[in-house]
Design a protein around this motif. Structure first.
Motif, PDB file in Angstrom:
ATOM      1  N   GLU A   1      -5.110  22.989   1.707  1.00  0.00           N
ATOM      2  CA  GLU A   1      -4.905  21.589   2.034  1.00  0.00           C
ATOM      3  C   GLU A   1      -6.249  20.877   1.998  1.00  0.00           C
ATOM      4  O   GLU A   1      -7.068  21.009   2.904  1.00  0.00           O
ATOM      5  N   MET A   2      -6.489  20.171   0.928  1.00  0.00           N
ATOM      6  CA  MET A   2      -7.779  19.538   0.715  1.00  0.00           C
ATOM      7  C   MET A   2      -7.589  18.223  -0.034  1.00  0.00           C
ATOM      8  O   MET A   2      -6.550  17.969  -0.632  1.00  0.00           O
TER       9      MET A   2
ATOM     10  N   PRO B   1      -9.511  10.438  -7.414  1.00  0.00           N
ATOM     11  CA  PRO B   1      -8.970  11.737  -7.028  1.00  0.00           C
ATOM     12  C   PRO B   1      -9.417  12.822  -8.006  1.00  0.00           C
ATOM     13  O   PRO B   1      -9.311  12.657  -9.219  1.00  0.00           O
ATOM     14  N   GLY B   2      -9.971  13.912  -7.461  1.00  0.00           N
ATOM     15  CA  GLY B   2     -10.535  14.965  -8.300  1.00  0.00           C
ATOM     16  C   GLY B   2      -9.495  15.635  -9.185  1.00  0.00           C
ATOM     17  O   GLY B   2      -8.371  15.903  -8.763  1.00  0.00           O
ATOM     18  N   LYS B   3      -9.887  15.911 -10.430  1.00  0.00           N
ATOM     19  CA  LYS B   3      -9.034  16.605 -11.384  1.00  0.00           C
ATOM     20  C   LYS B   3      -9.858  17.660 -12.111  1.00  0.00           C
ATOM     21  O   LYS B   3     -10.925  17.351 -12.655  1.00  0.00           O
ATOM     22  N   ASN B   4      -9.350  18.886 -12.142  1.00  0.00           N
ATOM     23  CA  ASN B   4     -10.081  19.952 -12.825  1.00  0.00           C
ATOM     24  C   ASN B   4     -10.318  19.639 -14.296  1.00  0.00           C
ATOM     25  O   ASN B   4     -11.408  19.870 -14.823  1.00  0.00           O
TER      26      ASN B   4
ATOM     27  N   ASN C   1     -12.337  25.975 -10.498  1.00  0.00           N
ATOM     28  CA  ASN C   1     -11.123  25.201 -10.235  1.00  0.00           C
ATOM     29  C   ASN C   1     -11.213  24.520  -8.872  1.00  0.00           C
ATOM     30  O   ASN C   1     -10.256  24.500  -8.102  1.00  0.00           O
ATOM     31  N   TYR C   2     -12.359  23.934  -8.607  1.00  0.00           N
ATOM     32  CA  TYR C   2     -12.663  23.456  -7.261  1.00  0.00           C
ATOM     33  C   TYR C   2     -11.845  22.244  -6.841  1.00  0.00           C
ATOM     34  O   TYR C   2     -11.585  22.049  -5.654  1.00  0.00           O
ATOM     35  N   PHE C   3     -11.413  21.422  -7.774  1.00  0.00           N
ATOM     36  CA  PHE C   3     -10.795  20.144  -7.418  1.00  0.00           C
ATOM     37  C   PHE C   3      -9.288  20.217  -7.245  1.00  0.00           C
ATOM     38  O   PHE C   3      -8.681  19.295  -6.726  1.00  0.00           O
ATOM     39  N   GLU C   4      -8.690  21.318  -7.676  1.00  0.00           N
ATOM     40  CA  GLU C   4      -7.247  21.483  -7.527  1.00  0.00           C
ATOM     41  C   GLU C   4      -6.934  22.897  -7.055  1.00  0.00           C
ATOM     42  O   GLU C   4      -6.093  23.581  -7.615  1.00  0.00           O
TER      43      GLU C   4
ATOM     44  N   MET D   1      -3.831  19.060  -2.686  1.00  0.00           N
ATOM     45  CA  MET D   1      -4.777  18.339  -3.515  1.00  0.00           C
ATOM     46  C   MET D   1      -4.632  16.836  -3.287  1.00  0.00           C
ATOM     47  O   MET D   1      -3.663  16.378  -2.688  1.00  0.00           O
ATOM     48  N   ASN D   2      -5.610  16.103  -3.766  1.00  0.00           N
ATOM     49  CA  ASN D   2      -5.623  14.653  -3.593  1.00  0.00           C
ATOM     50  C   ASN D   2      -4.583  14.011  -4.505  1.00  0.00           C
ATOM     51  O   ASN D   2      -4.681  14.079  -5.724  1.00  0.00           O
TER      52      ASN D   2
END
Length: 212
Positions: free
Chosen positions: A62-63, A16-19, A54-57, A1-2
């Protein structure tokens, strides 16, 4: 995650994306758009929608996802941009902008910032600095807006010994069990193509060349 820091562009904050913060507005955005087949290959349904909860975490993936916010409205989620590692080890660009914010150049602006950072000093993924020399993008072959954006960003047709990379994929509707074929095309952007600083923002070094 980022696990990196925010990126600032002329009009946007890339966070940075957070669910916890971004999942609900993202799902609402997809539901309001109504038909996200060009985005994920599958037709809209509540079952398909739930896949993005739960797309952002995402675990074991490895994203690096950035959620987008306007500087003039820093609390409203308008979309995201980032990349993920494919099974063959390559990294693929992905992005999505809510309908009401499209055709304003926001996605292009955000993509240039992330690409410039990835090809430059790198991005933080799972606490490790990641820097790449090339990036891929895959989209439906008839998705003209996305194809146009990729062209502006400098992406070109990915070629193999057999020619252009175009694939017919089979997508199954999880609710009805019906399947359909979708035609996708693959594009590539190499670090060596980033020759001008203006193309990818202030992150690219002052000598107008990508970092070696």
């Amino acid at each position: 995650m980022n696990t990196g820091k925010e990126i600032e562009t002329s009009r946007l904050w890339l966070r940075p994306g957070k669910n916890e913060r971004d999942s609900s507005p993202f799902l609402l955005m997809l539901r309001n758009d109504g038909d996200f087949q060009q985005y994920c290959g599958a037709r809209f349904s509540e079952e398909n929608l739930s896949r993005f909860a739960n797309y952002f975490e995402r675990v074991n993936d490895e994203m690096c996802m950035y959620s987008l916010f306007l500087k003039t409205d820093a609390e409203t989620f308008i979309g995201y941009v980032g990349f993920h590692r494919e099974g063959d080890g390559t990294f693929e660009l992905e992005f999505y902008i809510a309908k009401e914010y499209r055709r304003n150049g926001y996605c292009e602006e955000a993509c240039r910032a992330v690409i410039g950072q990835l090809f430059g000093e790198g991005l933080s993924v799972n606490g490790k600095l990641l820097s790449e020399n090339e990036l891929y993008a895959t989209t439906l072959a008839e998705n003209e807006p996305t194809l146009g954006l990729l062209k502006k960003l400098g992406f070109t047709q990915h070629m193999t010994e057999d020619g252009a990379t175009e694939v017919m994929q089979i997508v199954v509707d999880l609710e009805t069990g019906k399947w359909e074929g979708i035609h996708t095309t693959k594009k590539i952007l190499k670090k060596e193509q980033c020759l001008q600083k203006s193309d990818f923002g202030d992150i690219i070094p002052q000598n107008n060349q990508c970092n070696e």
